[in-house]
Scaffold this motif. Structure first.
Motif, mmCIF file in Angstrom:
data_model
loop_
_atom_site.group_PDB
_atom_site.id
_atom_site.type_symbol
_atom_site.label_atom_id
_atom_site.label_comp_id
_atom_site.label_asym_id
_atom_site.label_seq_id
_atom_site.Cartn_x
_atom_site.Cartn_y
_atom_site.Cartn_z
ATOM 1 N N LEU A 90 8.790 7.015 -1.942
ATOM 2 C CA LEU A 90 9.454 6.420 -0.786
ATOM 3 C C LEU A 90 10.533 7.342 -0.230
ATOM 4 C CD1 LEU A 90 10.139 4.148 1.172
ATOM 5 C CD2 LEU A 90 11.449 3.050 -0.657
ATOM 6 N N VAL A 91 11.366 7.895 -1.093
ATOM 7 C CA VAL A 91 12.416 8.807 -0.636
ATOM 8 C C VAL A 91 11.799 10.001 0.076
ATOM 9 C CG1 VAL A 91 14.217 10.406 -1.395
ATOM 10 C CG2 VAL A 91 14.102 8.108 -2.356
ATOM 11 N N ARG A 92 10.767 10.596 -0.512
ATOM 12 C CA ARG A 92 10.126 11.757 0.111
ATOM 13 C C ARG A 92 9.512 11.387 1.456
ATOM 14 N NH1 ARG A 92 9.222 12.637 -5.391
ATOM 15 N NH2 ARG A 92 7.238 11.521 -5.450
ATOM 16 N N ALA A 93 8.917 10.208 1.533
ATOM 17 C CA ALA A 93 8.284 9.778 2.783
ATOM 18 C C ALA A 93 9.314 9.590 3.895
ATOM 19 C CB ALA A 93 7.512 8.482 2.560
ATOM 20 N N LEU A 94 10.446 8.971 3.574
ATOM 21 C CA LEU A 94 11.481 8.763 4.586
ATOM 22 C C LEU A 94 12.004 10.098 5.110
ATOM 23 C CD1 LEU A 94 13.474 5.892 2.832
ATOM 24 C CD2 LEU A 94 11.973 5.649 4.824
ATOM 25 N N GLN A 116 10.545 12.997 5.053
ATOM 26 C CA GLN A 116 9.518 13.739 5.778
ATOM 27 C C GLN A 116 9.180 13.085 7.115
ATOM 28 O OE1 GLN A 116 6.131 14.954 3.362
ATOM 29 N NE2 GLN A 116 7.444 15.058 1.564
ATOM 30 N N ALA A 117 9.266 11.760 7.195
ATOM 31 C CA ALA A 117 9.037 11.075 8.466
ATOM 32 C C ALA A 117 10.028 11.564 9.515
ATOM 33 C CB ALA A 117 9.150 9.568 8.278
ATOM 34 N N GLU A 118 11.255 11.803 9.088
ATOM 35 C CA GLU A 118 12.280 12.328 9.983
ATOM 36 C C GLU A 118 11.835 13.637 10.621
ATOM 37 O OE1 GLU A 118 16.900 12.430 9.177
ATOM 38 O OE2 GLU A 118 15.912 14.129 8.182
#
Length: 345
Positions: free
Chosen positions: A228-232, A234-236
């Protein structure tokens, strides 16, 4: 924690409607889907969010899922929306790498955690309601929950149950697991659920005493909070300016990470004061986080779908500021502490 992730109307992902979507309409409102826009559904599941986005004229979707069963089931949807849907077998924590060739996106949706499909299939080993192998691997590869239960040190097991399951009796459960596995290794969901039920006092009307233990193991096996942390972060990087990120969570650990991400990235709570000589100015906000969040399911949705009761939706709108990169505070929220001091476990 438990949800009908990405559920859809009849025909979703080429099959019957086995699952009910959670906060789907509110998530679509948060995304503000535009005709001809390009969107990323980073947690495809049964394809419900993807199908709903594709209902807007000319939209295109890149969808990710780490579960090969979800990818296989989704091929019918790819065929139905020929040329408008690209489906990739990837973790959502790798979304930037997976979707870099398509970026930037108008919007990204994340629906976090285990799906109803996984819970309802005994052989996947996610649920204590159905007896099956103690597996819990979303990708069907790597170490299983049985490997973790049978190999981990007692202290490490207790930390997992306490931190990822918020289980107050974590040490007691871990001690019982280590004692019982000396006689025979744990191989089934029922055996583990029965052990927890045996040692934790509970009433028939309570939630099953193994609920938090199973949540903790699933999170640990699949590194869900780290993903989840990586996804947030990277979404940025792959959202265009004014693009929108919508995230649906199902338990407090997930929501805490998402809430802190949007707070940090929007500059919420930052005092406006003159910088001292030599002081590094804070990074420009990368998101605007509109008020009145989190968005919760209404009574009608919770009555129609009990799995929606714990759902929360948060969203943000990307600014022109450059991406900020990794956040140590978020990483800490997603990790086991080096040493848990105090507290009843």
């Amino acid at each position: 924690m438990i949800k009908g992730r990405g559920a859809a109307p009849p025909g979703a992902a080429g099959g019957p409607a086995r699952h009910i979507p959670v906060l789907r309409e509110r998530a679509l409102e948060a995304l503000a889907v535009k005709p001809d826009g390009l969107y990323l559904d980073a947690t495809f599941g049964a394809g419900g969010y993807t199908r709903a986005i594709l209902a807007t004229e000319g939209t295109r979707v890149v969808a990710l899922d780490r579960d090969p069963a979800a990818i296989a089931a989704g091929e019918a949807l790819v065929a139905e929306f020929a040329g408008r849907l690209t489906l990739l077998e990837k973790r959502f924590g790798d979304l930037a790498e997976a979707a870099q060739a398509f970026a930037p996106f108008e919007g990204i949706v994340l629906d976090i955690g285990v799906s109803s499909m996984q819970l309802d299939e005994a052989h996947r080993g996610f649920s204590f309601r159905l007896d099956g192998p103690l597996d819990m691997r979303m990708e069907k590869s790597g170490k299983s929950a049985a490997d973790l239960i049978n190999e981990a040190e007692e202290e490490h097991l207790a930390d997992i149950l306490f931190h990822y399951g918020e289980e107050r009796m974590a040490r007691r459960i871990a001690r019982a697991i280590v004692g019982d596995r000396k006689s025979a290794p744990f191989t089934s969901t029922k055996t583990l659920a029965d052990l927890v039920a045996r040692i934790l006092p509970h009433k028939p009307t309570d939630i099953h005493p193994a609920t938090r233990t199973f949540q903790a193991l699933r999170i640990a096996v699949n590194d869900e909070l780290g993903e989840l942390v990586r996804a947030l972060e990277q979404a940025e990087r792959v959202l265009k300016a004014e693009g929108r990120l919508a995230v649906v969570t199902f338990h407090s650990l997930e929501d805490r990470i998402v809430k802190q991400f949007f707070a940090h990235r929007s500059g919420r709570g930052r005092a406006s004061s003159r910088l001292l000589p030599g002081e590094v100015p804070p990074a420009e906000p990368t998101f605007i986080a509109p008020g009145r969040q989190p968005i919760l399911p209404d009574q009608a949705e919770m009555a129609a779908n009990p799995r929606a009761r714990s759902a929360k939706l948060r969203f943000g709108i990307r600014t022109l500021a450059p991406a900020q990169g990794s956040d140590a505070a978020l990483q800490k929220l997603a990790s086991l502490p080096d040493h848990v001091k105090g507290g009843r476990r």
